[in-house]
Design an enzyme around this catalytic site. Structure first.
Site, PDB file in Angstrom:
ATOM      1  N   LYS A 156       0.818  -1.227   0.000  1.00 19.58           N
ATOM      2  CA  LYS A 156       0.000   0.000   0.000  1.00 19.58           C
ATOM      3  C   LYS A 156       0.849   1.272   0.000  1.00 19.58           C
ATOM      4  O   LYS A 156       0.523   2.229  -0.689  1.00 19.58           O
ATOM      5  CB  LYS A 156      -0.894   0.032   1.243  1.00 19.58           C
ATOM      6  CG  LYS A 156      -2.254  -0.544   1.011  1.00 19.58           C
ATOM      7  CD  LYS A 156      -3.135  -0.314   2.227  1.00 19.58           C
ATOM      8  CE  LYS A 156      -2.482  -0.893   3.464  1.00 19.58           C
ATOM      9  NZ  LYS A 156      -2.780  -0.239   4.703  1.00 19.58           N
ATOM     10  N   ARG A 160     -10.676   1.620   8.953  1.00 16.30           N
ATOM     11  CA  ARG A 160     -10.339   0.206   9.144  1.00 16.30           C
ATOM     12  C   ARG A 160     -11.530  -0.595   9.655  1.00 16.30           C
ATOM     13  O   ARG A 160     -11.437  -1.806   9.789  1.00 16.30           O
ATOM     14  CB  ARG A 160      -9.182   0.084  10.131  1.00 16.30           C
ATOM     15  CG  ARG A 160      -7.816  -0.047   9.446  1.00 16.30           C
ATOM     16  CD  ARG A 160      -6.805  -0.285  10.517  1.00 16.30           C
ATOM     17  NE  ARG A 160      -5.567  -0.879  10.138  1.00 16.30           N
ATOM     18  CZ  ARG A 160      -4.500  -0.228   9.683  1.00 16.30           C
ATOM     19  NH1 ARG A 160      -4.579   1.041   9.412  1.00 16.30           N
ATOM     20  NH2 ARG A 160      -3.378  -0.873   9.462  1.00 16.30           N
ATOM     21  N   ARG A 215       9.431 -16.095   5.541  1.00 11.02           N
ATOM     22  CA  ARG A 215      10.497 -15.226   6.031  1.00 11.02           C
ATOM     23  C   ARG A 215      10.986 -15.735   7.401  1.00 11.02           C
ATOM     24  O   ARG A 215      12.173 -15.774   7.675  1.00 11.02           O
ATOM     25  CB  ARG A 215       9.979 -13.796   6.164  1.00 11.02           C
ATOM     26  CG  ARG A 215      11.098 -12.798   6.283  1.00 11.02           C
ATOM     27  CD  ARG A 215      10.647 -11.416   6.004  1.00 11.02           C
ATOM     28  NE  ARG A 215       9.588 -11.012   6.910  1.00 11.02           N
ATOM     29  CZ  ARG A 215       8.878  -9.899   6.757  1.00 11.02           C
ATOM     30  NH1 ARG A 215       9.104  -9.123   5.733  1.00 11.02           N
ATOM     31  NH2 ARG A 215       7.946  -9.580   7.610  1.00 11.02           N
ATOM     32  N   ARG A 252      13.954 -17.911  12.896  1.00 14.54           N
ATOM     33  CA  ARG A 252      13.552 -17.428  14.230  1.00 14.54           C
ATOM     34  C   ARG A 252      12.154 -16.821  14.157  1.00 14.54           C
ATOM     35  O   ARG A 252      11.657 -16.480  13.095  1.00 14.54           O
ATOM     36  CB  ARG A 252      14.540 -16.378  14.733  1.00 14.54           C
ATOM     37  CG  ARG A 252      14.589 -15.213  13.790  1.00 14.54           C
ATOM     38  CD  ARG A 252      15.631 -14.185  14.123  1.00 14.54           C
ATOM     39  NE  ARG A 252      15.366 -13.051  13.225  1.00 14.54           N
ATOM     40  CZ  ARG A 252      15.523 -11.807  13.554  1.00 14.54           C
ATOM     41  NH1 ARG A 252      15.916 -11.484  14.739  1.00 14.54           N
ATOM     42  NH2 ARG A 252      15.279 -10.862  12.702  1.00 14.54           N
ATOM     43  N   ARG A 267      -1.289  -8.416  13.079  1.00 12.25           N
ATOM     44  CA  ARG A 267      -1.892  -7.351  12.272  1.00 12.25           C
ATOM     45  C   ARG A 267      -2.737  -7.941  11.147  1.00 12.25           C
ATOM     46  O   ARG A 267      -3.809  -7.443  10.824  1.00 12.25           O
ATOM     47  CB  ARG A 267      -0.810  -6.448  11.672  1.00 12.25           C
ATOM     48  CG  ARG A 267      -0.209  -5.503  12.690  1.00 12.25           C
ATOM     49  CD  ARG A 267       0.970  -4.773  12.136  1.00 12.25           C
ATOM     50  NE  ARG A 267       0.623  -3.927  11.020  1.00 12.25           N
ATOM     51  CZ  ARG A 267       1.498  -3.489  10.114  1.00 12.25           C
ATOM     52  NH1 ARG A 267       2.748  -3.844  10.177  1.00 12.25           N
ATOM     53  NH2 ARG A 267       1.093  -2.720   9.145  1.00 12.25           N
TER      54      ARG A 267
END
Ligand code: AMP
Length: 188
Positions: free
Chosen positions: A13, A88, A127, A133, A144
């Site tokens: 975004k 939101r 990732r 980790r 989120r």
């Protein structure tokens, strides 16, 4: 012209917001950026905001609307706003509607950068595997994303029902995604 940019964390975004604002000479209003600026200032509010944001939760509507009103009052030039990260949830959408009405403005369209939740989760998890980790950033990102799925999905349905929603395929090259956005804005 006022536009709303919606999309999950990790959908790109920020990059698209910059391009849209340059092309249509809009003011970029990112509630995430405004909240981070508030954190940098320090103080009690900053500490409270940092805790909420690090937990991947949403800040209260009261704080958000205050921050937005303050920004709009001091940024009135240009040809309109690109709302990024706001609204939101449906309550915020209604607040935005009222706020714009009070200055005789409307939303032209709501652009949803659409990347499937499965792909976003995979990106975050791969990732994590590569780096071997699980740190706070990844936890926050997953939180989120979950917050987005639960809080923002009803908002997408809401904008779809009132015929303001434009879904943009959010995968592929930045320039291609941007072209899809321009086409959607210009076809209205
Ligand atoms: P963003 O940069 O838009 O991803 O926002 C970063 C964080 O700021 C979010 O994860 C929320 O904790 C908070 N935040 C940003 N915009 C809003 C909003 N409109 N309502 C509530 N919380 C927000």
């Amino acid at each position: 012209m006022n536009l709303v940019l919606l999309g999950p964390p990790g959908a790109g975004k920020g990059t698209q917001a910059k391009l849209i604002c340059e092309r249509y000479e809009l003011i970029h209003l990112s509630t995430g950026d405004l909240l981070r600026a508030e954190i940098t200032k320090g103080g009690d509010l900053g500490i409270k905001l940092e805790e909420i944001i690090n937990a991947g939760k949403l800040v209260s509507n009261e704080i958000i609307i205050e921050v937005i009103k303050k920004f709009i009052n001091s940024n009135k030039k240009k040809k309109g706003y690109l709302f990024d990260g706001f609204p939101r949830n449906i309550e915020q959408a209604e607040l935005l509607h009222t706020l714009l009405k009070s200055i005789n403005q409307v939303i032209k369209c709501v652009l949803l950068i659409d990347v499937s939740n499965d792909i976003l989760k995979q990106r975050i998890l791969s990732r994590r595997e590569k780096e071997g980790r699980s740190d706070d950033n990844e936890e926050t990102l997953l939180n989120r994303l979950n917050t987005y799925i639960t809080e923002t999905t009803p908002l997408i349905n809401y904008y779809e029902q009132i015929d303001l929603l434009k879904k943009i395929v959010g995968e592929g090259e930045i320039s291609h995604i941007n072209q899809r956005i321009n086409d959607a804005v210009e076809e209205i």
